[in-house]
Design a protein around this motif. Structure first.
Motif, PDB file in Angstrom:
ATOM      1  N   UNK A  43       0.816  -1.224   0.000  1.00 31.44           N
ATOM      2  CA  UNK A  43       0.000   0.000   0.000  1.00 31.44           C
ATOM      3  C   UNK A  43       0.844   1.266   0.000  1.00 31.44           C
ATOM      4  N   UNK A  44       1.949   1.262   0.728  1.00 35.58           N
ATOM      5  CA  UNK A  44       2.695   2.499   0.941  1.00 35.58           C
ATOM      6  C   UNK A  44       3.966   2.621   0.109  1.00 35.58           C
ATOM      7  N   UNK A  45       4.500   1.507  -0.335  1.00 35.71           N
ATOM      8  CA  UNK A  45       5.772   1.567  -1.057  1.00 35.71           C
ATOM      9  C   UNK A  45       5.581   1.351  -2.553  1.00 35.71           C
ATOM     10  N   UNK A  46       5.265   0.124  -2.880  1.00 33.92           N
ATOM     11  CA  UNK A  46       5.123  -0.247  -4.282  1.00 33.92           C
ATOM     12  C   UNK A  46       4.102  -1.373  -4.339  1.00 33.92           C
ATOM     13  N   UNK A  47       3.084  -1.250  -5.169  1.00 32.96           N
ATOM     14  CA  UNK A  47       2.135  -2.358  -5.272  1.00 32.96           C
ATOM     15  C   UNK A  47       2.879  -3.654  -5.593  1.00 32.96           C
ATOM     16  N   UNK A  48       2.613  -4.686  -4.802  1.00 26.50           N
ATOM     17  CA  UNK A  48       3.362  -5.928  -4.936  1.00 26.50           C
ATOM     18  C   UNK A  48       2.426  -7.118  -4.800  1.00 26.50           C
ATOM     19  N   UNK A  49       2.289  -7.867  -5.890  1.00 28.35           N
ATOM     20  CA  UNK A  49       1.456  -9.058  -5.802  1.00 28.35           C
ATOM     21  C   UNK A  49       2.117 -10.124  -4.932  1.00 28.35           C
ATOM     22  N   UNK A  50       3.429 -10.124  -4.852  1.00 29.91           N
ATOM     23  CA  UNK A  50       4.127 -11.073  -3.972  1.00 29.91           C
ATOM     24  C   UNK A  50       3.780 -10.772  -2.515  1.00 29.91           C
ATOM     25  N   UNK A  51       3.831  -9.504  -2.140  1.00 32.31           N
ATOM     26  CA  UNK A  51       3.517  -9.123  -0.760  1.00 32.31           C
ATOM     27  C   UNK A  51       2.060  -9.426  -0.426  1.00 32.31           C
TER      28      UNK A  51
END
Length: 135
Positions: A43-51
Motif C-alpha cells: 500500500x505504501x511503497x510499491x504495489x506488490x502481488x508477492x507481498x
C-alpha cells in the motif's frame, strides 16, 4: 528483529528488509503482524502481488477468511491472470463455505493454467469437494 527494524526506519520501502522482517515476525509467532507488514509495503511503497499473496496466505492460515478475501480482492485486481492467486482465493472461499464462488475461482485457476497437465491434482479434488458440498 531489531536489525530489520533499524533498516526499515532508514529505508521504509526496502523490499528485502521488509520480507526478512515479516519472516522474522512469523518465526516469532506474530503471523498477523507479518501479514500487516506485507500489506503495508504494497500500500505504501510499491504495489506488490508477492507481498499481497504472502499476506493473504498468512491470513488464510490464521482462518481470518474475511481479511484474506479482502486481500485477494486487491491481489486479483492487480494480477488477474495468475492461476495461483485464483487458487488461493478458491481455498479461502471454500473455507467460508461460499462454495459457488469457490467453484468459480477453481475454474479460473484451471482456465488460466498454461497446461492442464501441470495443475496439481489438489485443485481438482477441492473443486469436486465444493461441488459435493453444494449437494
Amino acid at each position: 528483529m531489531a536489525g530489520h527494524i533499524a533498516v526499515l526506519l532508514r529505508e521504509p520501502c526496502d523490499w528485502n528488509a521488509t520480507y526478512e522482517f515479516a519472516g522474522a515476525l512469523q518465526q516469532a509467532g506474530y503471523q498477523r503482524e507479518a501479514a500487516k507488514v506485507f500489506q503495508a509495503y504494497s500500500a505504501k511503497c510499491r504495489p506488490s502481488d508477492v507481498a499481497l499473496y504472502r499476506a493473504a496466505d498468512i491470513l488464510y492460515g490464521l482462518s481470518d477468511f474475511p481479511a484474506a478475501i479482502k486481500v485477494t480482492d486487491d491481489l486479483l485486481a492487480m494480477s488477474p491472470d495468475l492461476p495461483q492467486f485464483h487458487y488461493l482465493r478458491a481455498q479461502i472461499l471454500q473455507g467460508t463455505k461460499r462454495y459457488k464462488e469457490a467453484i468459480d475461482a477453481y475454474d479460473s485457476t484451471i482456465g488460466l493454467a498454461e497446461d492442464i497437465n501441470s495443475i496439481n491434482s489438489e485443485v481438482f479434488r477441492q473443486l469436486s469437494a465444493s461441488y459435493a458440498a453444494l449437494g
